[in-house]
Write a protein that holds these residues in place. Structure first.
Motif, PDB file in Angstrom:
ATOM      1  N   LEU A   1       0.822  -1.209   0.000  1.00 43.19           N
ATOM      2  CA  LEU A   1       0.000   0.000   0.000  1.00 43.19           C
ATOM      3  C   LEU A   1       0.855   1.258   0.000  1.00 43.19           C
ATOM      4  N   ARG A   2       1.988   1.203   0.655  1.00 38.30           N
ATOM      5  CA  ARG A   2       2.842   2.382   0.705  1.00 38.30           C
ATOM      6  C   ARG A   2       3.372   2.732  -0.686  1.00 38.30           C
ATOM      7  N   ASN A   3       3.473   1.744  -1.584  1.00 37.60           N
ATOM      8  CA  ASN A   3       3.882   2.041  -2.959  1.00 37.60           C
ATOM      9  C   ASN A   3       2.844   2.918  -3.642  1.00 37.60           C
ATOM     10  N   PHE A   4       1.568   2.673  -3.346  1.00 35.79           N
ATOM     11  CA  PHE A   4       0.511   3.519  -3.903  1.00 35.79           C
ATOM     12  C   PHE A   4       0.524   4.899  -3.250  1.00 35.79           C
ATOM     13  N   MET A   5       0.777   4.942  -1.952  1.00 38.90           N
ATOM     14  CA  MET A   5       0.827   6.225  -1.268  1.00 38.90           C
ATOM     15  C   MET A   5       1.980   7.078  -1.794  1.00 38.90           C
ATOM     16  N   ARG A   6       3.083   6.441  -2.183  1.00 42.56           N
ATOM     17  CA  ARG A   6       4.245   7.174  -2.681  1.00 42.56           C
ATOM     18  C   ARG A   6       4.153   7.472  -4.170  1.00 42.56           C
ATOM     19  N   ASP A   7       3.140   6.946  -4.834  1.00 45.93           N
ATOM     20  CA  ASP A   7       3.023   7.115  -6.286  1.00 45.93           C
ATOM     21  C   ASP A   7       2.818   8.593  -6.614  1.00 45.93           C
ATOM     22  N   ARG A   8       3.787   9.182  -7.304  1.00 45.48           N
ATOM     23  CA  ARG A   8       3.708  10.602  -7.627  1.00 45.48           C
ATOM     24  C   ARG A   8       2.526  10.920  -8.544  1.00 45.48           C
ATOM     25  N   ALA A   9       2.183  10.008  -9.423  1.00 44.38           N
ATOM     26  CA  ALA A   9       1.078  10.277 -10.348  1.00 44.38           C
ATOM     27  C   ALA A   9      -0.227  10.470  -9.584  1.00 44.38           C
ATOM     28  N   ASN A  10      -0.514   9.594  -8.622  1.00 42.56           N
ATOM     29  CA  ASN A  10      -1.732   9.741  -7.826  1.00 42.56           C
ATOM     30  C   ASN A  10      -1.729  11.045  -7.056  1.00 42.56           C
ATOM     31  N   GLN A  11      -0.584  11.413  -6.494  1.00 41.51           N
ATOM     32  CA  GLN A  11      -0.501  12.645  -5.716  1.00 41.51           C
ATOM     33  C   GLN A  11      -0.690  13.869  -6.601  1.00 41.51           C
ATOM     34  N   VAL A  12      -0.073  13.844  -7.788  1.00 39.27           N
ATOM     35  CA  VAL A  12      -0.180  14.991  -8.690  1.00 39.27           C
ATOM     36  C   VAL A  12      -1.608  15.162  -9.183  1.00 39.27           C
TER      37      VAL A  12
END
Length: 455
Positions: free
Chosen positions: A103-114
């Motif tokens: 799950l932390r890989n998704f939390m760190r995903d820059r695309a989702n954050q952007v």
């Protein structure tokens, strides 16, 4: 946040910022606010000249500008909620299908954050611009350039929505998850083990204490996983106190208050300030991170494979994919020197840091999977093929002995779990082929060790 800075743990702070879901969106929102105020000021200075030059683009009445901004702001708020909901659903599906550790890989995903930041940023931008519109008789003001920019931002945000749907549907696929974990782990291996192995032996040198010195344990004052160790700070600590620091725990290990995580070579027991200062250079958190812990990347792949081999899912293809990616990581590790890291002040040894051992990584990679795959021919064959691939990457005798041990374990598991003669024969053929590669690698052992060429 300031608490981490005061404790001198910038590595832990950097990890938290990178893996947080709010940092990048917050930066985008701040940029949107600054952009709104800048365009409003430009409108106040150049409004008449801009309207005269581009009347079709910039001409707006106050009521019409409010309507446009209200429509954009409302739609952006709605889409931001949809994006957040889709993300939560994707996280839930990933956790149940694979493992919660990814799950932390998704939390760190820059695309989702952007993407989330873009929609929230456009929404805030519209609110800031809308409050400056005035149609009073005494002072009329419509920021035409800012309104036009809002329309352009809305069009850009629509493109981000399409991209997000494609991205999230790709990132929840097993192949993409395993590939992402592998890339992160390979980067960690390159950072942690930059040197190629140059000979067939990696025996660490023993350190003899000076007269009157002995090893004194340093007890941890926090509970959690060691996320990182500031090597420069540990070296400075040892030089300042004219001692040798030996780390007893590796990055990724769990420590608890009162448990020794390091030792110092001193003539007298260390005082409280010495223990406190050494604790400060170790980042401890409630979860493991991959930046200095390649074993955690392997742990994630193993967990996905175990979940895939469980009776409730029974997904052999995903398990095989995990083994293939583990083989890539171990092949890189097999080519690197993995002795304990030693730091010197001139010719004086100051720090001995423990690092993952090759045998430990191989055991972590295959032992648990083997327990769950005794009767699965394809998984057993893929494990043998992985060991063969790793053997091509090294000629270190100890590492080849480790690989031989796991070949024998796989062979025994096949004899216990497989009933079909055809399946057993396939395993025997694969074992012979792997043994031949191991023999070839060992026969090429030279002083300057190099990977062998595939026959």
């Amino acid at each position: 946040m300031l608490n981490f800075l005061r404790k001198g743990r910038p590595h832990e702070l950097l990890i938290r910022i990178r893996s947080s879901f709010w940092f990048v969106p917050a930066l985008i929102v701040i940029f949107a606010i600054l952009l709104a105020f800048s365009l409003i000021e430009l409108d106040q200075i150049y409004d008449d000249r801009l309207l005269a030059r581009w009347p079709r683009l910039l001409a707006n009445e106050a009521e019409g500008a409010r309507g446009v901004l209200s429509a954009i702001a409302g739609s952006m708020a709605t889409v931001a909620g949809v994006v957040f909901s889709i993300t939560i659903v994707a996280l839930s599906l990933t956790s149940s299908q694979y493992t919660s550790r990814v799950l932390r890989n998704f939390m760190r995903d820059r695309a989702n954050q952007v993407v989330l930041g873009v929609f929230v940023g456009v929404w805030i931008y519209c609110l800031v611009v809308m409050r400056t519109i005035s149609d009073d008789d005494e002072w009329k003001f419509v920021p035409s350039l800012a309104v036009l920019t809002a329309v352009i931002l809305a069009i850009i945000a629509s493109g981000f929505l399409i991209f997000f749907i494609h991205h999230i549907s790709s990132t929840i696929q097993a192949s993409e998850i395993t590939a992402s974990i592998t890339r992160d782990t390979l980067r960690a291996v390159d950072r942690l083990f930059p040197d190629e192995i140059r000979n067939g032996s990696e025996m660490p040198e023993a350190h003899e204490l000076q007269a009157g010195q002995r090893w004194y344990p340093i007890l941890a004052d926090a509970m959690g996983y060691i996320q990182g160790i500031n090597a420069g700070s540990v070296l400075a600590f040892a030089c300042e106190r004219n001692t040798v620091v030996r780390m007893e725990s590796k990055v990724g290990e769990f420590i608890a208050p009162g448990r020794p995580f390091a030792s110092v070579a001193m003539e007298h027991p260390p005082d409280a300030s010495t223990c406190r200062d050494l604790n400060r250079v170790v980042a401890v958190g409630i979860y493991r991170t991959i930046e200095q812990d390649p074993a955690f990347g392997i742990r994630q792949l193993v967990d996905i494979a175990l979940k895939a081999l469980s009776p409730s899912i029974n997904d052999t293809t995903t398990a095989v994919s995990c083994i293939e990616h583990i083989a890539v990581i171990l092949t890189r590790c097999a080519q690197r020197s993995m002795v304990s890291l030693r730091s010197y002040e001139g010719d004086t040894l100051r720090v001995i840091a423990r690092r993952p051992d090759f045998a430990e990584l191989v055991s972590l990679s295959f032992s648990q999977i083997l327990e769950s795959a005794e009767g699965n021919t394809e998984v057993l064959l893929r494990m043998l093929l992985a060991l063969e691939q790793i053997a091509y990457g090294t000629c270190a005798r100890q590492r080849l002995a480790t690989l031989r041990l796991h070949v024998r374990q796989i062979e025994q598991a096949a004899l216990r779990g497989l009933k079909a003669d055809e399946a057993l024969q396939r395993i025997r053929d694969s074992v012979k082929r792997t043994d031949a590669v191991l023999d070839l690698s060992e026969s090429t052992k030279m002083l300057d060790c190099a990977p062998v060429s595939r026959p």
